[in-house]
Motif scaffolding. Structure first.
Motif, PDB file in Angstrom:
ATOM      1  N   TYR A  43       0.835  -1.203   0.000  1.00 13.94           N
ATOM      2  CA  TYR A  43       0.000   0.000   0.000  1.00 13.94           C
ATOM      3  C   TYR A  43       0.864   1.246   0.000  1.00 13.94           C
ATOM      4  O   TYR A  43       0.657   2.171  -0.778  1.00 13.94           O
ATOM      5  CB  TYR A  43      -0.937  -0.003   1.212  1.00 13.94           C
ATOM      6  N   SER A  47       0.740   3.402  -3.384  1.00 14.44           N
ATOM      7  CA  SER A  47      -0.185   4.546  -3.335  1.00 14.44           C
ATOM      8  C   SER A  47       0.415   5.783  -2.728  1.00 14.44           C
ATOM      9  O   SER A  47      -0.167   6.846  -2.842  1.00 14.44           O
ATOM     10  CB  SER A  47      -1.434   4.216  -2.530  1.00 14.44           C
ATOM     11  N   ASP A 294      -9.014  12.210   3.872  1.00 17.57           N
ATOM     12  CA  ASP A 294      -9.991  11.146   3.731  1.00 17.57           C
ATOM     13  C   ASP A 294      -9.880  10.162   4.893  1.00 17.57           C
ATOM     14  O   ASP A 294     -10.872   9.714   5.461  1.00 17.57           O
ATOM     15  CB  ASP A 294      -9.732  10.441   2.398  1.00 17.57           C
ATOM     16  N   ARG A 295      -8.640   9.850   5.245  1.00 18.44           N
ATOM     17  CA  ARG A 295      -8.396   8.921   6.354  1.00 18.44           C
ATOM     18  C   ARG A 295      -8.915   9.480   7.677  1.00 18.44           C
ATOM     19  O   ARG A 295      -9.475   8.757   8.492  1.00 18.44           O
ATOM     20  CB  ARG A 295      -6.895   8.670   6.480  1.00 18.44           C
ATOM     21  N   ILE A 296      -8.664  10.777   7.877  1.00 18.98           N
ATOM     22  CA  ILE A 296      -9.099  11.381   9.133  1.00 18.98           C
ATOM     23  C   ILE A 296     -10.625  11.336   9.229  1.00 18.98           C
ATOM     24  O   ILE A 296     -11.195  10.965  10.252  1.00 18.98           O
ATOM     25  CB  ILE A 296      -8.588  12.831   9.245  1.00 18.98           C
ATOM     26  N   LEU A 298     -12.567   9.266   7.773  1.00 16.30           N
ATOM     27  CA  LEU A 298     -12.950   7.877   7.963  1.00 16.30           C
ATOM     28  C   LEU A 298     -12.778   7.472   9.424  1.00 16.30           C
ATOM     29  O   LEU A 298     -13.649   6.851  10.034  1.00 16.30           O
ATOM     30  CB  LEU A 298     -12.060   7.010   7.077  1.00 16.30           C
ATOM     31  N   ALA A 299     -11.627   7.856   9.995  1.00 13.24           N
ATOM     32  CA  ALA A 299     -11.309   7.419  11.347  1.00 13.24           C
ATOM     33  C   ALA A 299     -12.151   8.156  12.384  1.00 13.24           C
ATOM     34  O   ALA A 299     -12.556   7.578  13.389  1.00 13.24           O
ATOM     35  CB  ALA A 299      -9.828   7.635  11.628  1.00 13.24           C
ATOM     36  N   ALA A 300     -12.418   9.419  12.121  1.00 13.06           N
ATOM     37  CA  ALA A 300     -13.105  10.215  13.133  1.00 13.06           C
ATOM     38  C   ALA A 300     -14.615  10.007  13.090  1.00 13.06           C
ATOM     39  O   ALA A 300     -15.331  10.524  13.937  1.00 13.06           O
ATOM     40  CB  ALA A 300     -12.773  11.684  12.937  1.00 13.06           C
ATOM     41  N   GLN A 308     -22.033  11.255   2.694  1.00 15.48           N
ATOM     42  CA  GLN A 308     -20.721  11.085   2.061  1.00 15.48           C
ATOM     43  C   GLN A 308     -20.372  12.224   1.112  1.00 15.48           C
ATOM     44  O   GLN A 308     -19.250  12.705   1.094  1.00 15.48           O
ATOM     45  CB  GLN A 308     -20.707   9.760   1.296  1.00 15.48           C
TER      46      GLN A 308
ATOM     47  N   ALA B  15      -4.944  16.763  14.208  1.00 17.97           N
ATOM     48  CA  ALA B  15      -5.274  15.826  13.144  1.00 17.97           C
ATOM     49  C   ALA B  15      -4.477  14.537  13.308  1.00 17.97           C
ATOM     50  O   ALA B  15      -5.024  13.432  13.232  1.00 17.97           O
ATOM     51  CB  ALA B  15      -4.975  16.455  11.787  1.00 17.97           C
ATOM     52  N   SER B  19      -6.068  10.868  14.221  1.00 17.04           N
ATOM     53  CA  SER B  19      -6.005   9.684  13.368  1.00 17.04           C
ATOM     54  C   SER B  19      -5.306   8.549  14.096  1.00 17.04           C
ATOM     55  O   SER B  19      -5.658   7.388  13.939  1.00 17.04           O
ATOM     56  CB  SER B  19      -5.310   9.996  12.048  1.00 17.04           C
ATOM     57  N   VAL B  22      -7.871   7.177  16.845  1.00 17.59           N
ATOM     58  CA  VAL B  22      -9.119   6.549  16.449  1.00 17.59           C
ATOM     59  C   VAL B  22      -8.899   5.273  15.658  1.00 17.59           C
ATOM     60  O   VAL B  22      -9.700   4.356  15.720  1.00 17.59           O
ATOM     61  CB  VAL B  22      -9.979   7.545  15.647  1.00 17.59           C
ATOM     62  N   THR B  23      -7.778   5.192  14.912  1.00 19.49           N
ATOM     63  CA  THR B  23      -7.578   4.042  14.038  1.00 19.49           C
ATOM     64  C   THR B  23      -7.627   2.699  14.779  1.00 19.49           C
ATOM     65  O   THR B  23      -8.346   1.810  14.344  1.00 19.49           O
ATOM     66  CB  THR B  23      -6.272   4.189  13.251  1.00 19.49           C
ATOM     67  N   LEU B  26     -10.951   1.111  15.498  1.00 25.59           N
ATOM     68  CA  LEU B  26     -11.720   0.656  14.353  1.00 25.59           C
ATOM     69  C   LEU B  26     -11.291  -0.731  13.898  1.00 25.59           C
ATOM     70  O   LEU B  26     -12.001  -1.387  13.165  1.00 25.59           O
ATOM     71  CB  LEU B  26     -11.485   1.601  13.183  1.00 25.59           C
ATOM     72  N   GLN B  78     -17.719   0.251   2.666  1.00 19.60           N
ATOM     73  CA  GLN B  78     -16.728   1.300   2.880  1.00 19.60           C
ATOM     74  C   GLN B  78     -16.666   2.138   1.619  1.00 19.60           C
ATOM     75  O   GLN B  78     -16.316   1.644   0.559  1.00 19.60           O
ATOM     76  CB  GLN B  78     -15.346   0.685   3.159  1.00 19.60           C
ATOM     77  N   GLU B  79     -17.007   3.398   1.746  1.00 17.83           N
ATOM     78  CA  GLU B  79     -17.014   4.234   0.555  1.00 17.83           C
ATOM     79  C   GLU B  79     -15.673   4.911   0.384  1.00 17.83           C
ATOM     80  O   GLU B  79     -15.054   5.357   1.345  1.00 17.83           O
ATOM     81  CB  GLU B  79     -18.129   5.273   0.659  1.00 17.83           C
ATOM     82  N   CYS B  80     -15.217   4.971  -0.852  1.00 22.61           N
ATOM     83  CA  CYS B  80     -13.925   5.593  -1.132  1.00 22.61           C
ATOM     84  C   CYS B  80     -14.113   6.529  -2.330  1.00 22.61           C
ATOM     85  O   CYS B  80     -14.456   6.083  -3.421  1.00 22.61           O
ATOM     86  CB  CYS B  80     -12.888   4.515  -1.442  1.00 22.61           C
ATOM     87  N   ARG B  95      -5.975   0.266  -0.765  1.00 25.37           N
ATOM     88  CA  ARG B  95      -6.448   0.318   0.610  1.00 25.37           C
ATOM     89  C   ARG B  95      -7.307  -0.899   0.950  1.00 25.37           C
ATOM     90  O   ARG B  95      -7.286  -1.406   2.056  1.00 25.37           O
ATOM     91  CB  ARG B  95      -7.263   1.607   0.799  1.00 25.37           C
ATOM     92  N   TYR B  96      -8.100  -1.349  -0.027  1.00 21.93           N
ATOM     93  CA  TYR B  96      -9.103  -2.374   0.290  1.00 21.93           C
ATOM     94  C   TYR B  96      -8.839  -3.728  -0.337  1.00 21.93           C
ATOM     95  O   TYR B  96      -9.623  -4.643  -0.151  1.00 21.93           O
ATOM     96  CB  TYR B  96     -10.484  -1.882  -0.135  1.00 21.93           C
ATOM     97  N   TYR B 100     -10.532  -5.126   4.979  1.00 21.59           N
ATOM     98  CA  TYR B 100     -10.392  -3.938   5.806  1.00 21.59           C
ATOM     99  C   TYR B 100     -11.078  -4.186   7.144  1.00 21.59           C
ATOM    100  O   TYR B 100     -12.190  -4.714   7.186  1.00 21.59           O
ATOM    101  CB  TYR B 100     -11.024  -2.731   5.105  1.00 21.59           C
TER     102      TYR B 100
END
Lengths: 353, 445
Positions: A43, A47, A294-296, A298-300, A308, B15, B19, B22-23, B26, B78-80, B95-96, B100
């Motif tokens: 990843y 990416s 985007d990650r933040i 998602l996580a928050a 969305q 921030a 992150s 919270v990660t 999840l 999971q929307e991306c 990512r997926y 996930y």
């Protein structure tokens, strides 16, 4: 202060500064070529690291032209597309060529195109010059989407990465593609440094600062300007090959659209003009901030703020605000910010001792 | 330190801390569920066709989850956001691709032809099945060359033959096609060019005159093209537009006096968003449809009762319920849950891995009886995939715009797919040769 620190400080003072530099470079190269491909996950490589590297390289390419020679271009992506399509056709039609030769020739093809579209720079300046490079952008998008020969008559007009291999090594895996990208990037960074420190680079800066004065002291302006376009386009061409094949694995004419040109331009503006490493900061910012946001989100778990679609638009707003803030607070780019930070830390350290 | 800088650094620190904090919490949220990565585009130029689609997906999954999931396995969406760009879609893919938060991925549904072509090589390496319903690359129907790609339900080649079939039905049989002039007015892109070759083959077989006219992107000027159509005395127009090109084309046709009921639109030229902006010019306009619009299907009524009216729907604009794009998302969601059921019947009622998902897509068989049970009769045509044929049995209806909504004027038409088999498989073989691919090992069972 502790004893070990004192010893270190003495050692540093004894060994000359250049020795330290060489050590740092070697350590850096070890990390880049050995530690990163071994340690980073797919990843991260596919990416995060590869796109940042390649876009940073695109930033360097444009910076040579904009930051050092003071010329504008809004057609960076066009030269990237020339590189990508040349490499594809070279590998397809002349499969005996080794990969480094393919990269070199693709860069040269882009350089030739760069010279042609750089010609107006001899007569016009500034905004109008920008418009003429915009011409390159539209022209090549049209060429590659209307002449199917370039994409080997593929119906969808996309070219996909040929088998990437060098000396029998398969470079298809993420680590392989990373190694390809990092080797080319280090080579080109070295080349960029040489150019910038050479007479050529100095004369570019003279032209940038005042071209009348430059011509008075005997600099051949026309030739230097065309060289700037050629070299910048060469870099962009090679970058385009990496973007198409080492990162995306495929591309078509619209991969290299005006948006991409603007992205490269923003990398230069945000990273800082007339720097080399600043481009990677700019690239990291442009490539990674949207992902981070985007990650933040998602996580928050911010779904209480809206659906969305609203969240996605919110991210874009925040991204825009950050860009504006950076440009207001640091018009010289992130590179200048870092430079100031390091001098401030140095001062603070000296004050502490 | 200035206020700005302080605020900026504080925001950054928060921030990063957020992150990081919270990660982990999840991490195992998706255990026991089936991941569905939804590659959306709610921003960017194609957002208007995207937003109702994602609602169709989400509402159906919501409905299934409320009923207890697929045999007890809930779907973890999971929307991306990709903004229809390759770069963002690649990031989402990485990512997926291995699951996930504890939920495995069984198959990836995509809705962008560009991404579909681009992901070919990676999917082959990662062995992840890529399903693109009614889109994707035409040559990928050859499962022996593209083991991990599934352009299910429909392709543009079949569309060409369905259009010709409908015209033949209108003029009184295939033998009456001789001497007719059929023009294809297409968006000048990879998507638009897909029908050049099949129309050529059809013209040769049935003796009609094949006229191909490109319109450069984005197509907001079509005066010259429609005048050419009028001058040439064209009988039928096969209209393959995208975005703004559709309403502009219909209006221009009306201006030069070409009748709307002689224009047959492509499936992406046949939504409410294509016809409504053209106003009166679009009345009686025809289109090919894989995703019939409407809210009368049994499943739509269920969704309306349990999700939409209960205020749990994803749509902001409720008038989009039952639109072509909403139903597109709905159909794709139904196909995904059927893939899960197929896999679970063989491997047991648990979330499927990508290997199990691959088997399931290759053995997907949605019969007419099953569609009736699902309450989707008329919405979805029967579908049977095999390891060799990765498309199933393509079929589409012809629909007509009455000024306010689309109405089906035919049943499921099948076109003449065998006619193209050699040409499509030859394309796949050429691809295998260019890429130097080894032949796939024969699939057992």
């Amino acid at each position: 202060m502790s004893v070990s620190n004192n010893v270190l400080a003495e050692a540093a003072a004894i060994s000359s500064k250049s020795n330290l530099r060489i050590l740092a470079v070697i350590a850096g190269l070890l990390v880049l070529f050995v530690a990163v491909p071994l340690g980073a996950s797919d990843y991260w490589l596919s990416s995060i690291i590869i796109p940042t590297l390649v876009m940073g390289l695109a930033g360097i390419s444009l910076n040579l032209l904009m930051g050092y020679a003071g010329l504008v271009s809004l057609g960076s992506a066009a030269f990237m597309s020339i590189g990508a399509f040349s490499a594809y056709n070279l590998i397809l039609r002349a499969p005996f060529l080794p990969l480094p030769v393919v990269l070199l020739v693709s860069g040269l093809v882009a350089a030739a195109a760069g010279v042609v579209f750089g010609l107006p720079a001899l007569r016009i300046k500034g905004f109008y010059l920008g418009a003429s490079t915009l011409g390159a952008q539209f022209f090549f998008e049209w060429v590659f989407s209307n002449f199917t020969w370039f994409s080997n008559d593929s119906q969808s007009l996309t070219i996909s990465a040929p088998r990437l291999a060098f000396l029998g090594w398969d470079l298809q895996s993420p680590a392989g593609r990373y190694l390809l990208a990092i080797s080319v990037t280090t080579a080109l960074i070295g080349l960029a440094f040489l150019i910038v420190k050479s007479r050529l680079g100095r004369e570019w800066m003279a032209i940038r600062d005042m071209d009348t004065a430059a011509s008075v002291i005997g600099i051949r302006i026309a030739r230097r300007k065309l060289q700037a376009y050629a070299i910048s386009s060469f870099f962009l061409g090679v970058t385009g090959v990496l973007w198409g094949f080492a990162y995306l694995g495929t591309s078509d004419a619209h991969t290299f659209n005006l948006d991409k040109s603007f992205q490269v331009l923003f990398i230069v503006l945000i990273g800082g003009t007339a720097t080399i490493f600043g481009n990677f900061l700019g690239a990291a910012f442009i490539v990674l901030t949207p992902i981070l946001l985007d990650r933040i989100v998602l996580a928050a778990n911010l779904s209480f703020l809206g659906d969305q679609g609203a969240l996605t638009n919110l991210q874009r707003v925040i991204f825009g605000v950050i860009i504006i803030l950076i440009l207001i607070k640091e018009p010289d780019g992130l590179a200048a910010l870092i430079r100031r930070a390091t001098t401030a830390i140095g001062k603070w350290k000296r004050g502490a001792t | 330190m200035s206020f700005f800088k302080k605020a900026f650094m504080l925001a950054g620190a928060i921030a990063i801390a957020a992150s990081a904090a919270v990660t982990p919490s999840l991490a195992e949220e998706g255990t026991g569920q089936q991941l569905f990565p939804l590659f959306s585009y709610r921003t960017g130029p194609y957002a208007p066709s995207g937003i109702p689609q994602w609602a169709g997906y989400r509402d159906y999954f919501n409905y299934i989850n409320e009923k207890g999931g697929v045999n007890g396995v809930k779907i973890f969406v999971q929307e991306c956001e990709t903004a229809y760009t390759l770069e963002r879609a690649f990031e989402c893919y990485e990512r997926y691709k291995n699951g996930y938060a504890g939920a495995p991925v069984a198959a990836l549904f995509t809705t962008s032809s560009g991404f579909d072509a681009a992901i070919s090589d990676k999917a082959r390496i990662d062995q992840l099945p890529i399903v693109s319903v009614a889109g994707g690359r035409g040559d990928a129907v050859d499962g022996s060359v593209f083991p991990y790609q599934f352009p299910l339900l429909f392709d543009y080649w079949t569309e060409a033959s369905i259009v010709v079939e409908h015209i033949a039905n209108q003029v009184g049989g295939y033998d009456k096609l001789k001497g007719l002039k059929i023009a294809t007015l297409y968006h000048d892109s990879g998507y638009g060019r897909e029908t050049i070759q099949p129309m050529g083959i059809l013209a040769k077989k049935y003796g009609f005159e094949d006229i191909q006219i490109p319109v450069p992107h984005p197509g907001e000027q079509q005066q010259a093209q429609w005048q050419q159509i009028k001058r040439a005395g064209v009988d039928w127009v096969f209209f393959r537009a995208w975005g703004v090109m559709s309403p502009v084309g219909l209006k221009t046709a009306a201006r030069v006096g070409f009748p709307a009921d002689r224009i047959i639109g492509d499936i992406w030229t046949g939504s409410e968003e294509d016809a409504r902006p053209a106003g009166a010019a679009a009345k009686n306009y025809l289109a090919v449809s894989v995703y019939p619009s409407g809210t009368d299907f049994k499943i739509s009524q269920e969704l309306k009762k349990n999700i939409i009216d209960a205020g749990k729907g994803d749509l902001k604009d409720p008038t989009k319920f039952g639109s072509v794009y909403y139903n597109a998302g709905l159909v794709q969601a139904i196909i995904f849950t059927e893939v899960l059921r197929t896999g679970q019947a063989k491997f047991g009622n648990h979330p499927l891995t990508k290997e199990e998902g691959h088997w399931a897509v290759e053995h997907l068989d949605i019969t007419a009886e099953r569609i009736e049970e699902l309450g989707a009769t008329g919405l979805l045509s029967p579908l049977k995939v095999t390891p060799q044929d990765h498309e199933g049995q393509p079929a589409a209806k012809i629909v007509q715009w009455d000024g306010t909504k689309w109405n089906a004027v035919t049943g499921w038409l099948k076109g003449d797919r065998p006619l193209f088999k050699d040409a499509i498989f030859a394309k796949a073989a050429a691809y295998a040769k260019e890429k130097n691919l080894p032949p796939r090992e024969p699939v057992a069972n």
